[in-house]
Design a protein around this motif. Sequence first.
Motif, PDB file in Angstrom:
ATOM      1  N   PHE A  27       0.863  -1.180   0.000  1.00  0.00           N
ATOM      2  CA  PHE A  27       0.000   0.000   0.000  1.00  0.00           C
ATOM      3  C   PHE A  27       0.905   1.238   0.000  1.00  0.00           C
ATOM      4  O   PHE A  27       2.112   1.127   0.248  1.00  0.00           O
ATOM      5  N   THR A  28       0.317   2.386  -0.233  1.00  0.00           N
ATOM      6  CA  THR A  28       1.073   3.638  -0.264  1.00  0.00           C
ATOM      7  C   THR A  28       1.280   4.098   1.169  1.00  0.00           C
ATOM      8  O   THR A  28       0.428   4.755   1.771  1.00  0.00           O
ATOM      9  N   PHE A  29       2.434   3.745   1.726  1.00  0.00           N
ATOM     10  CA  PHE A  29       2.699   3.919   3.152  1.00  0.00           C
ATOM     11  C   PHE A  29       2.477   5.358   3.610  1.00  0.00           C
ATOM     12  O   PHE A  29       1.894   5.610   4.667  1.00  0.00           O
ATOM     13  N   ASN A  30       2.936   6.316   2.818  1.00  0.00           N
ATOM     14  CA  ASN A  30       2.883   7.719   3.266  1.00  0.00           C
ATOM     15  C   ASN A  30       1.491   8.337   3.178  1.00  0.00           C
ATOM     16  O   ASN A  30       1.325   9.533   3.419  1.00  0.00           O
ATOM     17  N   SER A  31       0.493   7.518   2.847  1.00  0.00           N
ATOM     18  CA  SER A  31      -0.888   8.010   2.782  1.00  0.00           C
ATOM     19  C   SER A  31      -1.733   7.598   3.977  1.00  0.00           C
ATOM     20  O   SER A  31      -2.920   7.946   4.047  1.00  0.00           O
ATOM     21  N   PHE A  32      -1.128   6.882   4.914  1.00  0.00           N
ATOM     22  CA  PHE A  32      -1.923   6.339   6.016  1.00  0.00           C
ATOM     23  C   PHE A  32      -1.240   6.552   7.363  1.00  0.00           C
ATOM     24  O   PHE A  32      -0.027   6.368   7.493  1.00  0.00           O
ATOM     25  N   ALA A  33      -2.062   6.907   8.349  1.00  0.00           N
ATOM     26  CA  ALA A  33      -1.570   6.911   9.719  1.00  0.00           C
ATOM     27  C   ALA A  33      -1.280   5.469  10.138  1.00  0.00           C
ATOM     28  O   ALA A  33      -1.868   4.525   9.612  1.00  0.00           O
ATOM     29  N   MET A  34      -0.370   5.341  11.089  1.00  0.00           N
ATOM     30  CA  MET A  34       0.044   4.012  11.560  1.00  0.00           C
ATOM     31  C   MET A  34       0.018   3.955  13.080  1.00  0.00           C
ATOM     32  O   MET A  34       0.289   4.956  13.760  1.00  0.00           O
ATOM     33  N   HIS A  35      -0.290   2.778  13.597  1.00  0.00           N
ATOM     34  CA  HIS A  35      -0.437   2.570  15.025  1.00  0.00           C
ATOM     35  C   HIS A  35       0.514   1.487  15.538  1.00  0.00           C
ATOM     36  O   HIS A  35       0.946   0.615  14.791  1.00  0.00           O
ATOM     37  N   TRP A  36       0.756   1.527  16.839  1.00  0.00           N
ATOM     38  CA  TRP A  36       1.262   0.385  17.596  1.00  0.00           C
ATOM     39  C   TRP A  36       0.192   0.006  18.613  1.00  0.00           C
ATOM     40  O   TRP A  36      -0.361   0.867  19.309  1.00  0.00           O
ATOM     41  N   VAL A  37      -0.096  -1.287  18.661  1.00  0.00           N
ATOM     42  CA  VAL A  37      -1.051  -1.839  19.619  1.00  0.00           C
ATOM     43  C   VAL A  37      -0.355  -3.018  20.293  1.00  0.00           C
ATOM     44  O   VAL A  37       0.369  -3.768  19.633  1.00  0.00           O
ATOM     45  N   ARG A  38      -0.545  -3.188  21.591  1.00  0.00           N
ATOM     46  CA  ARG A  38       0.117  -4.287  22.276  1.00  0.00           C
ATOM     47  C   ARG A  38      -0.875  -5.201  22.971  1.00  0.00           C
ATOM     48  O   ARG A  38      -2.030  -4.831  23.211  1.00  0.00           O
ATOM     49  N   GLN A  39      -0.386  -6.386  23.300  1.00  0.00           N
ATOM     50  CA  GLN A  39      -1.221  -7.384  23.954  1.00  0.00           C
ATOM     51  C   GLN A  39      -0.343  -8.168  24.924  1.00  0.00           C
ATOM     52  O   GLN A  39       0.533  -8.931  24.493  1.00  0.00           O
ATOM     53  N   ALA A  40      -0.548  -7.949  26.198  1.00  0.00           N
ATOM     54  CA  ALA A  40       0.183  -8.703  27.208  1.00  0.00           C
ATOM     55  C   ALA A  40      -0.245 -10.166  27.145  1.00  0.00           C
ATOM     56  O   ALA A  40      -1.363 -10.473  26.714  1.00  0.00           O
ATOM     57  N   PRO A  41       0.614 -11.073  27.553  1.00  0.00           N
ATOM     58  CA  PRO A  41       0.289 -12.510  27.466  1.00  0.00           C
ATOM     59  C   PRO A  41      -1.035 -12.842  28.148  1.00  0.00           C
ATOM     60  O   PRO A  41      -1.240 -12.520  29.315  1.00  0.00           O
ATOM     61  N   GLY A  42      -1.948 -13.439  27.388  1.00  0.00           N
ATOM     62  CA  GLY A  42      -3.240 -13.840  27.912  1.00  0.00           C
ATOM     63  C   GLY A  42      -4.213 -12.719  28.181  1.00  0.00           C
ATOM     64  O   GLY A  42      -5.279 -12.944  28.768  1.00  0.00           O
ATOM     65  N   LYS A  43      -3.874 -11.503  27.760  1.00  0.00           N
ATOM     66  CA  LYS A  43      -4.731 -10.327  28.021  1.00  0.00           C
ATOM     67  C   LYS A  43      -5.312  -9.755  26.749  1.00  0.00           C
ATOM     68  O   LYS A  43      -5.101 -10.293  25.655  1.00  0.00           O
ATOM     69  N   GLY A  44      -6.020  -8.653  26.889  1.00  0.00           N
ATOM     70  CA  GLY A  44      -6.676  -8.020  25.758  1.00  0.00           C
ATOM     71  C   GLY A  44      -5.769  -7.060  25.009  1.00  0.00           C
ATOM     72  O   GLY A  44      -4.597  -6.889  25.324  1.00  0.00           O
ATOM     73  N   LEU A  45      -6.366  -6.417  24.015  1.00  0.00           N
ATOM     74  CA  LEU A  45      -5.635  -5.466  23.173  1.00  0.00           C
ATOM     75  C   LEU A  45      -5.555  -4.109  23.855  1.00  0.00           C
ATOM     76  O   LEU A  45      -6.526  -3.646  24.484  1.00  0.00           O
ATOM     77  N   ASP A  90       5.353  -3.493  30.583  1.00  0.00           N
ATOM     78  CA  ASP A  90       5.416  -3.277  29.134  1.00  0.00           C
ATOM     79  C   ASP A  90       5.570  -4.594  28.373  1.00  0.00           C
ATOM     80  O   ASP A  90       5.550  -4.602  27.139  1.00  0.00           O
ATOM     81  N   THR A  91       5.721  -5.685  29.107  1.00  0.00           N
ATOM     82  CA  THR A  91       5.846  -6.996  28.470  1.00  0.00           C
ATOM     83  C   THR A  91       4.589  -7.290  27.664  1.00  0.00           C
ATOM     84  O   THR A  91       3.474  -7.288  28.197  1.00  0.00           O
ATOM     85  N   ALA A  92       4.755  -7.537  26.367  1.00  0.00           N
ATOM     86  CA  ALA A  92       3.609  -7.751  25.486  1.00  0.00           C
ATOM     87  C   ALA A  92       4.071  -8.111  24.084  1.00  0.00           C
ATOM     88  O   ALA A  92       5.246  -7.935  23.737  1.00  0.00           O
ATOM     89  N   LEU A  93       3.114  -8.560  23.298  1.00  0.00           N
ATOM     90  CA  LEU A  93       3.297  -8.696  21.857  1.00  0.00           C
ATOM     91  C   LEU A  93       2.910  -7.351  21.263  1.00  0.00           C
ATOM     92  O   LEU A  93       1.806  -6.856  21.505  1.00  0.00           O
ATOM     93  N   TYR A  94       3.813  -6.747  20.522  1.00  0.00           N
ATOM     94  CA  TYR A  94       3.575  -5.425  19.957  1.00  0.00           C
ATOM     95  C   TYR A  94       3.223  -5.567  18.475  1.00  0.00           C
ATOM     96  O   TYR A  94       4.015  -6.092  17.684  1.00  0.00           O
ATOM     97  N   TYR A  95       2.033  -5.089  18.132  1.00  0.00           N
ATOM     98  CA  TYR A  95       1.559  -5.127  16.752  1.00  0.00           C
ATOM     99  C   TYR A  95       1.731  -3.761  16.096  1.00  0.00           C
ATOM    100  O   TYR A  95       1.369  -2.728  16.677  1.00  0.00           O
ATOM    101  N   CYS A  96       2.213  -3.803  14.883  1.00  0.00           N
ATOM    102  CA  CYS A  96       2.175  -2.653  13.983  1.00  0.00           C
ATOM    103  C   CYS A  96       0.850  -2.745  13.232  1.00  0.00           C
ATOM    104  O   CYS A  96       0.438  -3.846  12.834  1.00  0.00           O
TER     105      CYS A  96
END
Lengths: 122, 106
Positions: A27-45, A90-96
């Motif tokens: 996709f055209t990277f410079n046309s979209f905002a981008m986020h980081w979202v994390r998920q601790a082990p066994g927890k929610g987003l 801060d321990t978590a799986l970090y999603y782009c």
Amino acid sequence: QVQLVESGGGVVQPGRSLRLSCVASGFTFNSFAMHWVRQAPGKGLEWVAVISEDGSLKYYRDSVKGRFTISRDNSMNTLYLQMSSLRPEDTALYYCAKMGVKDGYKIGIDYWGQGTLVTVSA
Amino acid sequence: DIQMTQTPSTLSASVGDRVTITCRASESITSWLAWYQQKPGKAPKFLIYKASSLESGVPSRFSGSGSGTEFTLTISSLQPDDFATYYCQQYNAYPYTFGQGTKLEI
């Protein structure tokens, strides 16, 4: 097709720093905002931070303000998350993740990477 | 921050059942609400945006409704592939916030 590939996770001691990267394609990277979202082990987003298309606007959740910095290099189609003063919580799986847009309106997060695991432990 | 509360936390159902998950916002978010599906070990999948608009490729048995502070996700006839955890998310204001999730189990 849209691909988001994170890297940079690992085991780090409390108080240390780590930088996550996310390479985007399809996709055209410079046309979209981008986020980081994390998920601790066994927890929610948990939403962490967002950066605007040109990098001029950034927002963070309170618990990471002053410690984390989101940035992007549009010439390299790459998103970053610089994390410092890391804490065990801060321990978590970090999603782009990519902000979706339809008809000029934000629609939420429409694509996610597979995540990179950050473990903060002595 | 806008708090998002999902109910129930866990839902037991059978193939063919109709199920509804509720998401309540602590203040009005008009229709700026999305729903996601997550399976174990996988990234979330985008299902619904603007409270009721189905993302392309998502089966029509999924539907969303609501506005203001009360929203629902309905699956009209559960299929085996639908057993997963579902999250709502408000994108009306930063920080974006997610509900705590609803685990849909057999």
